[in-house]
Design a protein around this motif. Sequence first.
Motif, PDB file in Angstrom:
ATOM      1  N   GLU A 273      27.804  10.835  55.958  1.00 54.12           N
ATOM      2  CA  GLU A 273      27.598   9.391  56.094  1.00 54.12           C
ATOM      3  C   GLU A 273      26.388   8.945  55.292  1.00 54.12           C
ATOM      4  O   GLU A 273      25.300   9.491  55.449  1.00 54.12           O
ATOM      5  CB  GLU A 273      27.388   9.012  57.568  1.00 54.12           C
ATOM      6  CG  GLU A 273      28.546   9.424  58.455  1.00 54.12           C
ATOM      7  CD  GLU A 273      28.115   9.644  59.904  1.00 54.12           C
ATOM      8  OE1 GLU A 273      28.849   9.206  60.796  1.00 54.12           O
ATOM      9  OE2 GLU A 273      27.039  10.254  60.107  1.00 54.12           O
TER      10      GLU A 273
ATOM     11  N   SER B  96      28.118  22.996  62.126  1.00 52.05           N
ATOM     12  CA  SER B  96      27.457  21.698  62.135  1.00 52.05           C
ATOM     13  C   SER B  96      26.076  21.797  62.763  1.00 52.05           C
ATOM     14  O   SER B  96      25.787  22.727  63.541  1.00 52.05           O
ATOM     15  CB  SER B  96      28.298  20.675  62.887  1.00 52.05           C
ATOM     16  OG  SER B  96      28.372  21.009  64.270  1.00 52.05           O
TER      17      SER B  96
ATOM     18  N   THR C  98      23.739   9.553  66.494  1.00 53.63           N
ATOM     19  CA  THR C  98      24.071  10.867  65.930  1.00 53.63           C
ATOM     20  C   THR C  98      24.074  10.742  64.425  1.00 53.63           C
ATOM     21  O   THR C  98      24.703   9.830  63.869  1.00 53.63           O
ATOM     22  CB  THR C  98      25.453  11.348  66.401  1.00 53.63           C
ATOM     23  OG1 THR C  98      25.451  11.487  67.818  1.00 53.63           O
ATOM     24  CG2 THR C  98      25.798  12.699  65.772  1.00 53.63           C
TER      25      THR C  98
ATOM     26  N   HIS D 184      24.189  18.585  63.948  1.00 53.83           N
ATOM     27  CA  HIS D 184      24.036  17.134  64.054  1.00 53.83           C
ATOM     28  C   HIS D 184      22.734  16.766  64.760  1.00 53.83           C
ATOM     29  O   HIS D 184      22.355  17.376  65.771  1.00 53.83           O
ATOM     30  CB  HIS D 184      25.201  16.522  64.824  1.00 53.83           C
ATOM     31  CG  HIS D 184      26.540  16.757  64.180  1.00 53.83           C
ATOM     32  ND1 HIS D 184      26.699  16.962  62.821  1.00 53.83           N
ATOM     33  CD2 HIS D 184      27.789  16.817  64.723  1.00 53.83           C
ATOM     34  CE1 HIS D 184      27.979  17.145  62.547  1.00 53.83           C
ATOM     35  NE2 HIS D 184      28.667  17.063  63.676  1.00 53.83           N
TER      36      HIS D 184
ATOM     37  N   LYS E 212      20.527  14.183  67.005  1.00 56.10           N
ATOM     38  CA  LYS E 212      20.867  13.234  68.061  1.00 56.10           C
ATOM     39  C   LYS E 212      19.609  12.690  68.723  1.00 56.10           C
ATOM     40  O   LYS E 212      18.544  13.318  68.690  1.00 56.10           O
ATOM     41  CB  LYS E 212      21.732  13.914  69.128  1.00 56.10           C
ATOM     42  CG  LYS E 212      23.032  14.463  68.583  1.00 56.10           C
ATOM     43  CD  LYS E 212      23.901  15.067  69.657  1.00 56.10           C
ATOM     44  CE  LYS E 212      25.183  15.600  69.046  1.00 56.10           C
ATOM     45  NZ  LYS E 212      26.164  16.022  70.036  1.00 56.10           N
TER      46      LYS E 212
ATOM     47  N   GLN F  69      25.963  15.804  54.254  1.00 59.68           N
ATOM     48  CA  GLN F  69      25.768  14.698  55.180  1.00 59.68           C
ATOM     49  C   GLN F  69      26.831  13.659  54.830  1.00 59.68           C
ATOM     50  O   GLN F  69      26.721  12.974  53.821  1.00 59.68           O
ATOM     51  CB  GLN F  69      24.347  14.127  55.038  1.00 59.68           C
ATOM     52  CG  GLN F  69      23.286  15.133  55.459  1.00 59.68           C
ATOM     53  CD  GLN F  69      21.881  14.573  55.333  1.00 59.68           C
ATOM     54  OE1 GLN F  69      21.064  15.061  54.563  1.00 59.68           O
ATOM     55  NE2 GLN F  69      21.584  13.532  56.104  1.00 59.68           N
TER      56      GLN F  69
ATOM     57  N   LYS G 228      25.083  13.126  61.222  1.00 59.13           N
ATOM     58  CA  LYS G 228      25.854  14.355  61.054  1.00 59.13           C
ATOM     59  C   LYS G 228      25.387  15.207  59.876  1.00 59.13           C
ATOM     60  O   LYS G 228      24.952  14.697  58.840  1.00 59.13           O
ATOM     61  CB  LYS G 228      27.336  14.010  60.857  1.00 59.13           C
ATOM     62  CG  LYS G 228      27.956  13.353  62.079  1.00 59.13           C
ATOM     63  CD  LYS G 228      29.410  13.030  61.839  1.00 59.13           C
ATOM     64  CE  LYS G 228      30.021  12.366  63.077  1.00 59.13           C
ATOM     65  NZ  LYS G 228      31.404  11.943  62.833  1.00 59.13           N
ATOM     66  N   CYS G 229      25.529  16.516  60.074  1.00 64.62           N
ATOM     67  CA  CYS G 229      25.232  17.478  59.016  1.00 64.62           C
ATOM     68  C   CYS G 229      26.135  18.684  59.205  1.00 64.62           C
ATOM     69  O   CYS G 229      26.255  19.205  60.320  1.00 64.62           O
ATOM     70  CB  CYS G 229      23.767  17.909  59.087  1.00 64.62           C
ATOM     71  SG  CYS G 229      23.318  19.253  57.958  1.00 64.62           S
ATOM     72  N   THR G 230      26.782  19.113  58.146  1.00 70.67           N
ATOM     73  CA  THR G 230      27.532  20.360  58.183  1.00 70.67           C
ATOM     74  C   THR G 230      26.957  21.286  57.132  1.00 70.67           C
ATOM     75  O   THR G 230      26.377  20.837  56.140  1.00 70.67           O
ATOM     76  CB  THR G 230      29.034  20.149  57.932  1.00 70.67           C
ATOM     77  OG1 THR G 230      29.203  19.509  56.666  1.00 70.67           O
ATOM     78  CG2 THR G 230      29.657  19.289  59.018  1.00 70.67           C
TER      79      THR G 230
ATOM     80  N   CYS H  92      19.053  16.553  56.117  1.00 67.19           N
ATOM     81  CA  CYS H  92      19.334  17.872  56.635  1.00 67.19           C
ATOM     82  C   CYS H  92      19.033  18.868  55.515  1.00 67.19           C
ATOM     83  O   CYS H  92      19.209  18.540  54.325  1.00 67.19           O
ATOM     84  CB  CYS H  92      20.815  17.939  57.026  1.00 67.19           C
ATOM     85  SG  CYS H  92      21.363  19.459  57.751  1.00 67.19           S
TER      86      CYS H  92
END
Lengths: 116, 114
Positions: free
Chosen positions: A8, A73, A20, A75, A77, A6, A22-24, A91
């Motif tokens: 951020e 990803s 949003t 993400h 939302k 994550q 984020k997660c990868t 995540c």
Amino acid sequence: AQSVAQPEDQVNVAEGNPLTVKCTYSVSGNPYLFWYVQYPNRGLQFLLKYITGDNLVKGSYGFEAEFNKSQTSFHLKKPSALVSDSALYFCAVRDIQTSGTYKYIFGTGTRLKVLA
Amino acid sequence: DTAVSQTPKYLVTQMGNDKSIKCEQNLGHDTMYWYKQDSKKFLKIMFSYNNKELIINETVPNRFSPKSPDKAHLNLHINSLELGDSAVYFCASSQRTTFTDTQYFGPGTRLTVL
């Protein structure tokens, strides 16, 4: 080993705006991905998960997440943020062990702050 | 009705003491977990029991000993507490037979070691 990132630590968004988080991910094989939310002084609550099927997953409280295999990803939302959405979001990915069992690896969390 | 409950909610103790945290779930799940969340909010699994059998045992000091008397309970005993043990400990449960199980978390136990 599987992992999620994550990028951020914190996301700020104005109430009513889309958000949003984020997660990868990095997995071998098919990913099983989850989003959890943690409100202050509370345990984690399940929001949604992706196992297979449609790339857009709908969950609790109006949240949805988009699974993107090419970008690895997942993400989170929401079309219109509420002040009450302010919380810590995690995540997670399922990590299969060599023993055949599995555990869940959680990301470092992203604090969402929705400003009135 | 609380699905996953933990006691106590807060625990303040001195270094070197031994303490226990209890967890109970009334969801009928077959698997229970202990997680540790540190001051930076990082969440890491410590142990997992499936039908009272230990299936996950991460690199945790052997001062930590989980005990599962039955499928609905998973307790965590900590010997010789150290300052670094201060954290929030979460119990969770899930039904593994579904293979895509969702975890349900307890409210957490905030442990402070002085």
